[in-house]
Design an enzyme around this catalytic site. Structure first.
Site, PDB file in Angstrom:
ATOM      1  N   HIS A  54      -4.269  -6.221  11.173  1.00 50.21           N
ATOM      2  CA  HIS A  54      -3.906  -4.812  11.332  1.00 50.21           C
ATOM      3  C   HIS A  54      -2.698  -4.650  12.244  1.00 50.21           C
ATOM      4  O   HIS A  54      -2.701  -3.840  13.171  1.00 50.21           O
ATOM      5  CB  HIS A  54      -5.095  -4.020  11.890  1.00 50.21           C
ATOM      6  CG  HIS A  54      -6.294  -4.039  11.012  1.00 50.21           C
ATOM      7  ND1 HIS A  54      -7.570  -3.805  11.478  1.00 50.21           N
ATOM      8  CD2 HIS A  54      -6.429  -4.272   9.682  1.00 50.21           C
ATOM      9  CE1 HIS A  54      -8.427  -3.894  10.477  1.00 50.21           C
ATOM     10  NE2 HIS A  54      -7.755  -4.180   9.376  1.00 50.21           N
ATOM     11  N   SER A  66       0.806  -1.214   0.000  1.00 46.09           N
ATOM     12  CA  SER A  66       0.000   0.000   0.000  1.00 46.09           C
ATOM     13  C   SER A  66       0.841   1.268   0.000  1.00 46.09           C
ATOM     14  O   SER A  66       0.566   2.208  -0.740  1.00 46.09           O
ATOM     15  CB  SER A  66      -0.950  -0.011   1.202  1.00 46.09           C
ATOM     16  OG  SER A  66      -1.920  -1.019   1.047  1.00 46.09           O
ATOM     17  N   ALA A  67       1.888   1.316   0.818  1.00 49.00           N
ATOM     18  CA  ALA A  67       2.731   2.505   0.873  1.00 49.00           C
ATOM     19  C   ALA A  67       3.776   2.517  -0.230  1.00 49.00           C
ATOM     20  O   ALA A  67       4.032   3.556  -0.851  1.00 49.00           O
ATOM     21  CB  ALA A  67       3.392   2.602   2.242  1.00 49.00           C
ATOM     22  N   GLU A  85       9.640  -6.494  -4.849  1.00 48.23           N
ATOM     23  CA  GLU A  85       8.528  -7.222  -4.246  1.00 48.23           C
ATOM     24  C   GLU A  85       8.915  -8.692  -4.089  1.00 48.23           C
ATOM     25  O   GLU A  85       9.429  -9.307  -5.019  1.00 48.23           O
ATOM     26  CB  GLU A  85       7.272  -7.084  -5.101  1.00 48.23           C
ATOM     27  CG  GLU A  85       6.110  -7.975  -4.699  1.00 48.23           C
ATOM     28  CD  GLU A  85       5.730  -7.844  -3.233  1.00 48.23           C
ATOM     29  OE1 GLU A  85       5.539  -8.888  -2.580  1.00 48.23           O
ATOM     30  OE2 GLU A  85       5.631  -6.692  -2.746  1.00 48.23           O
ATOM     31  N   ALA A  86       8.659  -9.238  -2.895  1.00 48.06           N
ATOM     32  CA  ALA A  86       9.023 -10.625  -2.622  1.00 48.06           C
ATOM     33  C   ALA A  86       8.193 -11.613  -3.422  1.00 48.06           C
ATOM     34  O   ALA A  86       8.637 -12.734  -3.701  1.00 48.06           O
ATOM     35  CB  ALA A  86       8.884 -10.916  -1.127  1.00 48.06           C
TER      36      ALA A  86
END
Length: 513
Positions: free
Chosen positions: A441, A15-16, A35-36
Site C-alpha cells: 500500500h 486501477s486508476a 502499459e509496461a
C-alpha cells in the site's frame, strides 16, 4: 509512433488508469493507454487465492527497498503489477474505502473536494455491491464488490474467534467506521478476480477511439518550455515518442515519481547530484513515501484446512492499539494458508494471522541513483523508523496470538509456530522488526495539497507549474487511508476523469493557493 490527433495519453493501465480511460472514451475523446506489461494471460491472475504465484513472476516489477535499519536492515520485497490491470491484477482484491476521518483530514489539509461527504457519492457510483444499495452503499456501478463468495470453514471460525477475543463485529466496515471484525468484501465475479481492467476498459477495448499499447515502458515525459507534450517510451520496436495535448500519469506510487524524476521534474539539487538535467523544481517529488506493514503470526493445524475456494483471506480486523485513538491504526488480516516470509520454513498445513499497521508515522522516499534509465531507483520506506509504528505492530501481533488461541480454533488443533512459544509478548519488538513486510500500500510520493511539498493541485490533479500533465494514482494521497488502498485509487481515477471532463481552472504557478 504515429497516432494522429490523440486527445490524451494515459500512462499505466492499473486501477486508476483503466477508470480514466473508460470515462474519457465514453465522452468521445481519443485516448492511448500505455502499459509496461502484457495482457493478463497468465492463468494465475484469475484465481485470487493464487496471488502468491504472481510475486517474482514476469508480471511483477519485483522491487526491493534499500536496507531498512528499522526492519532488521532487510531489503523488503515490493511486488507491483506490470500487466493490464496493474497491481489490481496481483493483489487480494480487498475492497476497503477507509475511515471517514481519513478523507475529512485530506480536506482539512487544503484538499478541497476530498472530504467524506465529497467522496461517498463517488464510492457509491463505483460499486456493484452484492448486498444491495443503501444510504452508504452503491449497487449500480461497474465494479463488483462481493461478500457472498464461497467461504472457507476455517475463516468462519476465525470470525468467531475474533469476537471471542473481545473484538466487536462490524457488519459493514465500508460505512465510514471500520472498527471491529468484518468479513472481507472483494472485487470478484463468479469466484474470479474482477479488476478495473475487466470492469471498465476491457468491455470497450475495441472502441475506435482507444489505443492500448502493451509491453511499453514510459521512460520520460517530453517537457518543452514548461509544457508536457507526451512521452518517450521503450517498445519492442525500440525507443519512440508519443505526443498528445495532455498526459495523465497513473503509474503508481513508485513509478509515477520515477517518471517525473527521470524527466528532470523534482528536487533540483538531488537531480543534479545524480547527473539529471533539472527542468522543473518540485521538491516534493519522491518524498512522503509511506506504506502499511504486516508481521505474521502463523499456526500449524492437526486438522487439514480446505484449500481456499475464492480468497486466501476472508476476515480482517480494524483495532486501536491505544484506546484514546480516534481511528483504528491496526488491520490484522487472516489467511487460510501459512504465509511464510522468505527466510521462514514450516508445515504446509496451517493458517496465518497477519498483524498489520495502517496509520504509519514513518516516512521514506524514492530517489534516482544515476542519469541512465538502467540505473535502478532507490526505494526507502523508512520502515518502522517511528517507534509508534513498532508499538502498534507489536499490539497487532499480540492480538493475533490471542485470537488464534480462542476456543473456536481448538477443533483445528492450532499450535503457534511463529513467533512461537519461546517468544513472549514482552519480546515482540525484535520479532516484528525482523519479520515486517509490505502490505502493498505505498502512497504519497506525488502528494496533492497546498504546501511547498505538494506536487499536484487537489482540484485538477495538474502538476504544479507545468502544463499538459496530471497525476492520478496512489502517489497523490497525502496520507495513507485506514485500510487497503485499491478502492481509494479507483476513487482517484473517477475524480480525475471528472476533473478532466469538467476542464477545471488552470494550475497555479506555485504550490500555494
Amino acid at each position: 509512433m504515429s497516432l494522429s490527433e490523440l486527445d490524451y495519453i494515459i500512462v499505466g493501465a492499473g486501477s486508476a488508469g483503466c477508470v480514466i480511460a473508460r470515462r474519457l472514451i465514453d465522452a468521445g475523446l481519443k485516448v492511448a493507454i500505455i502499459e509496461a506489461g502484457p495482457y493478463d494471460t497468465n492463468p494465475d491472475i484469475t484465481k485470487v487465492c493464487d496471488l502468491g504465484k504472481l510475486w517474482f513472476s514476469p508480471q511483477d516489477w519485483n522491487y526491493r527497498t534499500i536496507p531498512q535499519p528499522g526492519a532488521g536492515n532487510r531489503q523488503i520485497h515490493i511486488p507491483r503489477g506490470k500487466v493490464m490491470g496493474g497491481s489490481h491484477a496481483l493483489n487480494a482484491t480487498i475492497w476497503v474505502r477507509g475511515a471517514k476521518q481519513d478523507f475529512d483530514t485530506w480536506a482539512y489539509l487544503g484538499n478541497d473536494g476530498w472530504s467524506w461527504d465529497d467522496v461517498l457519492p463517488v464510492f457509491k457510483g463505483i460499486e456493484n455491491f452484492d448486498r444491495g444499495a443503501s444510504e452508504t452503499r452503491g449497487a449500480e456501478g461497474l465494479l463488483d464488490v462481493v461478500e457472498g463468495y464461497e467461504r472457507n470453514p476455517l475463516q468462519e471460525d476465525l470470525f468467531v474467534a475474533a469476537q471471542q477475543a473481545g473484538i466487536p463485529k462490524n457488519d459493514d466496515y465500508n460505512s465510514g467506521d471500520p472498527e471491529g471484525v468484518g468479513k472481507i468484501q472483494a472485487n470478484v465475479r463468479d469466484g474470479d478476480r474482477f479488476n478495473t481492467w475487466h470492469a471498465y476498459l476491457r468491455p470497450v477495448a475495441d472502441n475506435e477511439n482507444l489505443t492500448i499499447i502493451t509491453d511499453a515502458v514510459v521512460r520520460e515525459l517530453i517537457v518543452e518550455e514548461g509544457t508536457v507534450h507526451g512521452v518517450i517510451l521503450d517498445t519492442p520496436q525500440g525507443r519512440q515518442e508519443l505526443r498528445a495535448p495532455e498526459t495523465i500519469v497513473c503509474a503508481g506510487a513508485i513509478n509515477s515519481p520515477e517518471i517525473l524524476l527521470r524527466s528532470g521534474i523534482g528536487p533540483t539539487e538531488e537531480l543534479r547530484e545524480v547527473g539529471v538535467e533539472a527542468r522543473h523544481h518540485l521538491p516534493g517529488v519522491g518524498k512522503n513515501l509511506h506504506d502499511h506493514l504486516l508481521s505474521p503470526v502463523i499456526f500449524s493445524t492437526e486438522k487439514e484446512i480446505p484449500a481456499p475456494a475464492c480468497l486466501p483471506a476472508e476476515v480482517h480486523v480494524f483495532s486501536k492499539s491505544r484506546p484514546e485513538l480516534s481511528v483504528p491504526d491496526t488491520q490484522p488480516l487472516y489467511f487460510s494458508i501459512p504465509m511464510y516470509n522468505e527466510d521462514m520454513t514450516g508445515p504446509a498445513s496451517g493458517f496465518s494471522l497477519l498483524g498489520g499497521i495502517v496509520r504509519p508515522a514513518s516516512r521514506g522516499e524514492i530517489k534516482l541513483t544515476g542519469p541512465d534509465h538502467s540505473d535502478p531507483i532507490s526505494i526507502d520506506l523508512g520502515a518502522l523508523s517511528a517507534q509508534a509504528d513498532v508499538d502498534a505492530l507489536v499490539f497487532s501481533v499480540k492480538q493475533c496470538r490471542e485470537v488464534g488461541r480462542q476456543e473456536a480454533m481448538e477443533k483445528w488443533g492450532a499450535q503457534e509456530i511463529y513467533p512461537g512459544p519461546d517468544v513472549s509478548d514482552d519480546d515482540l519488538e525484535d520479532y516484528v522488526r525482523s519479520t515486517a513486510v509490505t502490505y502493498h500500500h505505498q502512497v504519497g510520493t506525488c502528494k496533492m495539497g497546498i504546501d511547498d511539498r505538494s506536487v499536484v493541485d487537489p482540484r485538477t490533479l495538474r502538476v504544479y507549474g507545468l502544463q499538459g500533465v496530471r497525476i492520478a494514482d496512489a502517489s497523490i494521497m497525502p496520507f495513507v487511508p485506514t485500510g487497503n488502498t485499491n478502492a481509494p485509487s479507483i476513487l482517484i481515477g473517477e475524480k480525475a476523469a471528472a476533473a478532466v471532463l469538467a476542464q477545471d481552472s488552470e494550475v497555479p504557478e506555485g504550490a500555494f493557493v
